[in-house]
Design a protein around this motif. Structure first.
Motif: not given
Length: 134
Positions: A91-97
């Protein structure tokens, strides 16, 4: 919480597609996330089936050019991520994107995230008060 500010149907559909991607980020949509997706769809006035998408994340995020819409997308996605009590790496990877695509500063992201954490704690406190739990 802020979805009523999304007035354009394109933004509503993109948001619901994005919520589906974020909820599925870790490969499993738990009960709270599934319920959250249904609530989001209802709040947007869209059928829950509209959450399914074949569009790329880049295409979906490209629909949000307005800064206020971008902020709504990010904050609401953070709220969804914290709905199950686990802001995981996927989830964090998507938010960072999203953060990078929208050009949101680290300072602004941290402010949004801290607010979401406080809101999550208040929601838990409210449930305890309603259910008369210590």
């Amino acid at each position: 919480m802020f979805l009523h500010f999304l007035q354009q149907n394109e933004h509503k559909k993109a948001f619901l597609e994005l919520a589906n991607i974020v909820a599925n980020a870790d490969g499993f949509v738990n009960l709270k996330e599934r319920g959250g997706l249904r609530i989001i769809a209802a709040e947007l006035g869209l059928p829950a089936a509209a959450a399914a998408t074949s569009r790329s994340l880049e295409d979906i995020l490209g629909c949000a050019q307005d800064e206020h819409v971008q902020h709504i997308f990010l904050v609401e996605m953070l709220l969804l991520c914290y709905a199950d009590g686990d802001y995981n790496d996927d989830e964090k990877a998507l938010i960072m994107e999203m953060k990078q695509t929208f050009g949101i500063t680290e300072e602004k992201y941290e402010a949004f995230k801290e607010w979401v954490i406080r809101m999550d704690k208040l929601r838990t406190e409210g449930v305890k008060l309603i259910l008369n739990m210590p």
